[in-house]
Design a protein around this motif. Structure first.
Motif, PDB file in Angstrom:
ATOM      1  N   GLY A 116       0.803  -1.211   0.000  1.00 51.93           N
ATOM      2  CA  GLY A 116       0.000   0.000   0.000  1.00 51.93           C
ATOM      3  C   GLY A 116       0.837   1.261   0.000  1.00 51.93           C
ATOM      4  O   GLY A 116       0.296   2.329   0.201  1.00 51.93           O
ATOM      5  N   VAL A 117       2.143   1.158  -0.224  1.00 49.73           N
ATOM      6  CA  VAL A 117       2.986   2.354  -0.287  1.00 49.73           C
ATOM      7  C   VAL A 117       3.377   2.587  -1.739  1.00 49.73           C
ATOM      8  O   VAL A 117       3.979   1.726  -2.368  1.00 49.73           O
ATOM      9  N   ALA A 118       3.017   3.741  -2.256  1.00 48.95           N
ATOM     10  CA  ALA A 118       3.423   4.109  -3.616  1.00 48.95           C
ATOM     11  C   ALA A 118       4.902   4.478  -3.576  1.00 48.95           C
ATOM     12  O   ALA A 118       5.294   5.364  -2.833  1.00 48.95           O
ATOM     13  N   VAL A 119       5.712   3.777  -4.345  1.00 44.97           N
ATOM     14  CA  VAL A 119       7.159   4.013  -4.278  1.00 44.97           C
ATOM     15  C   VAL A 119       7.651   5.060  -5.270  1.00 44.97           C
ATOM     16  O   VAL A 119       8.786   5.507  -5.154  1.00 44.97           O
ATOM     17  N   ASP A 120       6.820   5.477  -6.197  1.00 46.07           N
ATOM     18  CA  ASP A 120       7.274   6.471  -7.171  1.00 46.07           C
ATOM     19  C   ASP A 120       7.561   7.825  -6.519  1.00 46.07           C
ATOM     20  O   ASP A 120       8.571   8.445  -6.809  1.00 46.07           O
ATOM     21  N   ALA A 121       6.676   8.277  -5.634  1.00 47.73           N
ATOM     22  CA  ALA A 121       6.887   9.575  -4.991  1.00 47.73           C
ATOM     23  C   ALA A 121       8.150   9.567  -4.126  1.00 47.73           C
ATOM     24  O   ALA A 121       8.967  10.492  -4.238  1.00 47.73           O
ATOM     25  N   PRO A 122       8.352   8.565  -3.254  1.00 45.04           N
ATOM     26  CA  PRO A 122       9.605   8.567  -2.479  1.00 45.04           C
ATOM     27  C   PRO A 122      10.855   8.507  -3.344  1.00 45.04           C
ATOM     28  O   PRO A 122      11.879   9.080  -2.987  1.00 45.04           O
ATOM     29  N   LYS A 123      10.788   7.847  -4.489  1.00 48.83           N
ATOM     30  CA  LYS A 123      11.962   7.770  -5.365  1.00 48.83           C
ATOM     31  C   LYS A 123      12.340   9.136  -5.919  1.00 48.83           C
ATOM     32  O   LYS A 123      13.486   9.376  -6.253  1.00 48.83           O
ATOM     33  N   LYS A 124      11.370  10.047  -6.029  1.00 47.66           N
ATOM     34  CA  LYS A 124      11.626  11.364  -6.618  1.00 47.66           C
ATOM     35  C   LYS A 124      12.157  12.376  -5.609  1.00 47.66           C
ATOM     36  O   LYS A 124      12.573  13.453  -5.988  1.00 47.66           O
ATOM     37  N   ARG A 125      12.127  12.042  -4.323  1.00 45.36           N
ATOM     38  CA  ARG A 125      12.639  12.963  -3.303  1.00 45.36           C
ATOM     39  C   ARG A 125      14.151  13.067  -3.396  1.00 45.36           C
ATOM     40  O   ARG A 125      14.824  12.178  -3.907  1.00 45.36           O
ATOM     41  N   LYS A 126      14.677  14.163  -2.887  1.00 47.81           N
ATOM     42  CA  LYS A 126      16.119  14.382  -2.934  1.00 47.81           C
ATOM     43  C   LYS A 126      16.878  13.502  -1.951  1.00 47.81           C
ATOM     44  O   LYS A 126      18.041  13.220  -2.158  1.00 47.81           O
ATOM     45  N   ARG A 127      16.211  13.042  -0.899  1.00 47.37           N
ATOM     46  CA  ARG A 127      16.899  12.200   0.082  1.00 47.37           C
ATOM     47  C   ARG A 127      17.080  10.795  -0.473  1.00 47.37           C
ATOM     48  O   ARG A 127      16.460  10.411  -1.455  1.00 47.37           O
ATOM     49  N   ALA A 128      17.938  10.027   0.161  1.00 47.85           N
ATOM     50  CA  ALA A 128      18.178   8.649  -0.264  1.00 47.85           C
ATOM     51  C   ALA A 128      16.853   7.881  -0.281  1.00 47.85           C
ATOM     52  O   ALA A 128      16.002   8.101   0.571  1.00 47.85           O
ATOM     53  N   PHE A 129      16.687   6.989  -1.248  1.00 51.31           N
ATOM     54  CA  PHE A 129      15.440   6.229  -1.341  1.00 51.31           C
ATOM     55  C   PHE A 129      15.314   5.250  -0.179  1.00 51.31           C
ATOM     56  O   PHE A 129      14.314   5.236   0.534  1.00 51.31           O
ATOM     57  N   ALA A 130      16.307   4.423   0.035  1.00 51.00           N
ATOM     58  CA  ALA A 130      16.292   3.450   1.129  1.00 51.00           C
ATOM     59  C   ALA A 130      17.728   3.235   1.590  1.00 51.00           C
ATOM     60  O   ALA A 130      18.623   3.058   0.769  1.00 51.00           O
ATOM     61  N   ARG A 131      17.893   3.271   2.899  1.00 47.50           N
ATOM     62  CA  ARG A 131      19.230   3.037   3.424  1.00 47.50           C
ATOM     63  C   ARG A 131      19.123   2.494   4.836  1.00 47.50           C
ATOM     64  O   ARG A 131      18.125   2.682   5.522  1.00 47.50           O
ATOM     65  N   ARG A 132      20.155   1.813   5.238  1.00 52.08           N
ATOM     66  CA  ARG A 132      20.256   1.316   6.612  1.00 52.08           C
ATOM     67  C   ARG A 132      20.652   2.496   7.489  1.00 52.08           C
ATOM     68  O   ARG A 132      21.574   3.244   7.169  1.00 52.08           O
ATOM     69  N   CYS A 133      19.930   2.668   8.580  1.00 51.36           N
ATOM     70  CA  CYS A 133      20.192   3.785   9.478  1.00 51.36           C
ATOM     71  C   CYS A 133      20.331   3.248  10.886  1.00 51.36           C
ATOM     72  O   CYS A 133      19.483   2.489  11.355  1.00 51.36           O
ATOM     73  N   LEU A 134      21.398   3.612  11.569  1.00 53.19           N
ATOM     74  CA  LEU A 134      21.627   3.155  12.937  1.00 53.19           C
ATOM     75  C   LEU A 134      21.011   4.158  13.906  1.00 53.19           C
ATOM     76  O   LEU A 134      21.378   5.331  13.920  1.00 53.19           O
ATOM     77  N   ASP A 135      20.055   3.692  14.700  1.00 52.26           N
ATOM     78  CA  ASP A 135      19.429   4.536  15.709  1.00 52.26           C
ATOM     79  C   ASP A 135      20.458   4.808  16.801  1.00 52.26           C
ATOM     80  O   ASP A 135      21.016   3.884  17.384  1.00 52.26           O
ATOM     81  N   TRP A 136      20.702   6.066  17.083  1.00 52.03           N
ATOM     82  CA  TRP A 136      21.773   6.427  18.023  1.00 52.03           C
ATOM     83  C   TRP A 136      21.435   6.038  19.458  1.00 52.03           C
ATOM     84  O   TRP A 136      22.331   5.768  20.238  1.00 52.03           O
ATOM     85  N   SER A 137      20.155   5.992  19.808  1.00 58.31           N
ATOM     86  CA  SER A 137      19.803   5.683  21.191  1.00 58.31           C
ATOM     87  C   SER A 137      19.675   4.175  21.445  1.00 58.31           C
ATOM     88  O   SER A 137      20.082   3.684  22.490  1.00 58.31           O
TER      89      SER A 137
END
Length: 77
Positions: free
Chosen positions: A1-22
């Motif tokens: 249910g998530v449209a992936v076209d809009a997130p792909k067009k954003r300037k930020r990275a599309f998908a990445r591993r992110c380490l939660d600092w806390s």
């Protein structure tokens, strides 16, 4: 249910591993992670904590994750 076209067009990275600092645990970051977070909130699967970054998995979320993705064992029902 998530449209992936809009997130792909954003300037930020599309998908990445992110380490939660806390928590020192990885999570899905980038535009796709943000889109999933928004969708889970729309579905009532999570509830955001006011004035904080944390979210709570709702009973609807536990049931939805089990039904849609086969994810079980997320705590007491």
């Amino acid at each position: 249910g998530v449209a992936v076209d809009a997130p792909k067009k954003r300037k930020r990275a599309f998908a990445r591993r992110c380490l939660d600092w806390s928590e020192r645990r990885a999570h899905l970051g980038g535009a796709l992670g943000s889109a999933l977070l928004d969708r889970f909130e729309e579905e009532g699967w999570i509830a955001r904590t006011p004035d904080c970054r944390t979210v709570t998995l709702t009973p609807q979320g536990k049931a939805g994750l089990a039904a849609r993705f086969g994810i079980e064992g997320l705590g007491a029902e």
